[in-house]
Design an enzyme around this catalytic site. Sequence first.
Site, short mmCIF file in Angstrom:
data_model
loop_
_atom_site.label_atom_id
_atom_site.label_comp_id
_atom_site.label_asym_id
_atom_site.label_seq_id
_atom_site.Cartn_x
_atom_site.Cartn_y
_atom_site.Cartn_z
N ILE A 15 0.83 -1.20 0.00
CA ILE A 15 0.00 0.00 0.00
C ILE A 15 0.87 1.25 0.00
CG2 ILE A 15 -1.61 1.34 1.41
CD1 ILE A 15 -2.89 -1.34 2.24
N ASP A 63 13.14 3.41 15.87
CA ASP A 63 14.25 4.21 16.40
C ASP A 63 13.91 5.69 16.25
OD1 ASP A 63 16.62 5.54 16.90
OD2 ASP A 63 17.87 4.21 15.69
N TYR A 152 -2.20 -6.97 16.92
CA TYR A 152 -2.43 -6.10 15.77
C TYR A 152 -3.68 -5.24 15.99
CZ TYR A 152 -3.04 -4.77 10.85
OH TYR A 152 -3.19 -4.08 9.68
N LYS A 156 -4.00 -1.09 16.07
CA LYS A 156 -4.75 -0.37 15.05
C LYS A 156 -5.92 0.40 15.66
CE LYS A 156 -2.33 -1.32 11.37
NZ LYS A 156 -1.63 -0.26 10.61
#
Length: 262
Positions: A15, A63, A152, A156
């Site tokens: 995507i 990071d 997950y 989200k």
Amino acid sequence: MSDTVSVVIGGTSGIGKAISLRFAAEGGIVVVSGRSVARGEAVADEIAQRGARGKFMSCDVNDTNSVADLLSGVTRDFGTPTILVNSGGILQSGTRVLDQDLEENQRLWETNYNGTLRACQLFGRAMKEARKGAILNIGSLASFAPLSLPAYTAGKTAILSLTQMLAAELGPFGVRVNGVAPGYTLSDGLKDKIAQGLRNPEEIKATTALRAFVEPEHVAEAAWFLCSEKAASITGVMLPVDAGWLVQAPYGSYMRGNPIRD
């Protein structure tokens, strides 16, 4: 968008790559960012071959210094970025909450949510000072529904809330914050799973109102709209691009217990 500087984190594949190419088609500068130098430079080269302006800059969203270096590099070479797309993330295989491995949970949370938060903070401060900009976060169907992906889904769902909070905080400074929530997207990864017999394409399509997959380019079109001036009055929105999965799931479930009889 010919005068924009767009940064697509996670723009090296899937995507994110589709979004990078779509934004480049509108003019302006597109900075493709991610961990893979080879894939990132390949996307930048493809942008150049299409007659647009693209550059790869590496970034690891885990990071903070790496994200800060990305912002510094973009600002040095092109000025303050006007668009940020947070497309970096990792997926998860289905499991139950009680079986969720905590190390995996930490890894997904660190990349998917904290990685998005880092970029939103650093780029958001620069946009706030410039008093203009647009941020686009990548949510998921899991932002709205309790999918069997404990690590997950939690991340989200948090990205949805983050998008809404940032929209309220940055709106007074001319910065809009939105998101897209892709459904079953026919990316290279899903194509591979289908080819290996690990996913049934017909069963997947049957879970959507349109009986179709989402193409990466469909998500890219929605992303372009939300970041463009055509969406100048839209902020705080997480737009599903899901071929109607979110409406088909409850409708189909209800129909199984209460069928309509002709």
